[in-house]
Motif scaffolding. Structure first.
Motif, PDB file in Angstrom:
ATOM      1  N   VAL A  75       0.841  -1.197   0.000  1.00  0.00           N
ATOM      2  CA  VAL A  75       0.000   0.000   0.000  1.00  0.00           C
ATOM      3  C   VAL A  75       0.879   1.250   0.000  1.00  0.00           C
ATOM      4  N   LEU A  76       1.903   1.273   0.857  1.00  0.00           N
ATOM      5  CA  LEU A  76       2.816   2.420   0.887  1.00  0.00           C
ATOM      6  C   LEU A  76       3.513   2.618  -0.455  1.00  0.00           C
ATOM      7  N   ALA A  77       3.977   1.538  -1.048  1.00  0.00           N
ATOM      8  CA  ALA A  77       4.643   1.633  -2.351  1.00  0.00           C
ATOM      9  C   ALA A  77       3.667   2.115  -3.419  1.00  0.00           C
ATOM     10  N   GLY A  78       2.433   1.666  -3.340  1.00  0.00           N
ATOM     11  CA  GLY A  78       1.426   2.095  -4.314  1.00  0.00           C
ATOM     12  C   GLY A  78       1.086   3.567  -4.186  1.00  0.00           C
ATOM     13  N   VAL A  79       0.972   4.031  -2.946  1.00  0.00           N
ATOM     14  CA  VAL A  79       0.603   5.436  -2.726  1.00  0.00           C
ATOM     15  C   VAL A  79       1.767   6.360  -3.062  1.00  0.00           C
ATOM     16  N   PHE A  80       2.939   6.075  -2.511  1.00  0.00           N
ATOM     17  CA  PHE A  80       4.068   6.988  -2.685  1.00  0.00           C
ATOM     18  C   PHE A  80       4.880   6.714  -3.945  1.00  0.00           C
ATOM     19  N   GLY A  81       5.043   5.458  -4.304  1.00  0.00           N
ATOM     20  CA  GLY A  81       5.885   5.127  -5.445  1.00  0.00           C
ATOM     21  C   GLY A  81       5.175   5.189  -6.775  1.00  0.00           C
ATOM     22  N   VAL A  82       3.846   5.080  -6.763  1.00  0.00           N
ATOM     23  CA  VAL A  82       3.106   5.069  -8.023  1.00  0.00           C
ATOM     24  C   VAL A  82       2.160   6.260  -8.109  1.00  0.00           C
ATOM     25  N   THR A  83       1.246   6.364  -7.175  1.00  0.00           N
ATOM     26  CA  THR A  83       0.224   7.408  -7.248  1.00  0.00           C
ATOM     27  C   THR A  83       0.829   8.799  -7.148  1.00  0.00           C
ATOM     28  N   LEU A  84       1.630   9.035  -6.132  1.00  0.00           N
ATOM     29  CA  LEU A  84       2.235  10.358  -5.952  1.00  0.00           C
ATOM     30  C   LEU A  84       3.115  10.719  -7.143  1.00  0.00           C
ATOM     31  N   TYR A  85       3.863   9.753  -7.646  1.00  0.00           N
ATOM     32  CA  TYR A  85       4.704   9.966  -8.824  1.00  0.00           C
ATOM     33  C   TYR A  85       3.864  10.419 -10.011  1.00  0.00           C
ATOM     34  N   ASN A  86       2.772   9.708 -10.296  1.00  0.00           N
ATOM     35  CA  ASN A  86       1.939  10.041 -11.454  1.00  0.00           C
ATOM     36  C   ASN A  86       1.237  11.378 -11.298  1.00  0.00           C
ATOM     37  N   VAL A  87       0.742  11.679 -10.114  1.00  0.00           N
ATOM     38  CA  VAL A  87       0.093  12.972  -9.889  1.00  0.00           C
ATOM     39  C   VAL A  87       1.113  14.096 -10.063  1.00  0.00           C
ATOM     40  N   ALA A  88       2.300  13.939  -9.482  1.00  0.00           N
ATOM     41  CA  ALA A  88       3.343  14.963  -9.612  1.00  0.00           C
ATOM     42  C   ALA A  88       3.769  15.127 -11.072  1.00  0.00           C
ATOM     43  N   LEU A  89       3.907  14.022 -11.783  1.00  0.00           N
ATOM     44  CA  LEU A  89       4.270  14.075 -13.196  1.00  0.00           C
ATOM     45  C   LEU A  89       3.218  14.843 -13.989  1.00  0.00           C
TER      46      LEU A  89
END
Length: 145
Positions: free
Chosen positions: A68-82
């Motif tokens: 869950v942490l990897a999904g939120v910070f490593g994927v979701t946050l990355y895509n939103v920031a991008l």
């Protein structure tokens, strides 16, 4: 290397490289958050179909929080920031800047995991940072025109 593996790698590189242009086009009509949601829905359908066919092993209970942490910070946050970032810079610059992630991973592994840095790695990081600086300056100059 088999032709199937070569084709798969070429397909992955093509879709990854074209995603920056697709994001730029998508942001003309959709907000960054909604674009992230659309991308996740599309990928979830694809991965869901693959999971139905391959039937992967269940994630261990002790590892679920890490996923869950990897999904939120490593994927979701990355895509939103991008997506937010690509509102202000070109697709080419975004793709180049995203390629600096290994630099920060290397620096963090040195600081946190106490991994050794060799001179060649430090030299590569320095050259990459100069490149990032040049892109930043060129984007700033272009936006002020």
């Amino acid at each position: 290397m088999s032709s199937k593996v070569s084709f798969s790698i070429a397909l992955i590189v093509f879709f990854w490289a074209s995603s920056f242009v697709a994001i730029k086009v998508g942001l003309q009509d959709i907000t960054p958050i909604n674009l992230t949601l659309v991308r996740f829905i599309i990928s979830s359908i694809g991965l869901g179909l693959i999971a139905l066919i391959q039937r992967p092993k269940r994630i261990l209970k002790k590892d679920q929080f890490r996923f869950v942490l990897a999904g939120v910070f490593g994927v979701t946050l990355y895509n939103v920031a991008l997506n937010y970032g690509q509102q202000t810079i070109s697709a080419g610059s975004a793709s180049f800047l995203i390629n600096t992630v290994p630099i920060f991973t290397t620096i963090l592994s040195f600081l946190i995991l106490k991994e050794k840095l060799i001179l060649r790695t430090v030299f590569g990081i320095a050259i990459s940072m100069v490149g990032v600086g040049l892109i930043t300056l060129s984007e700033r100059a272009r936006s002020s025109i």
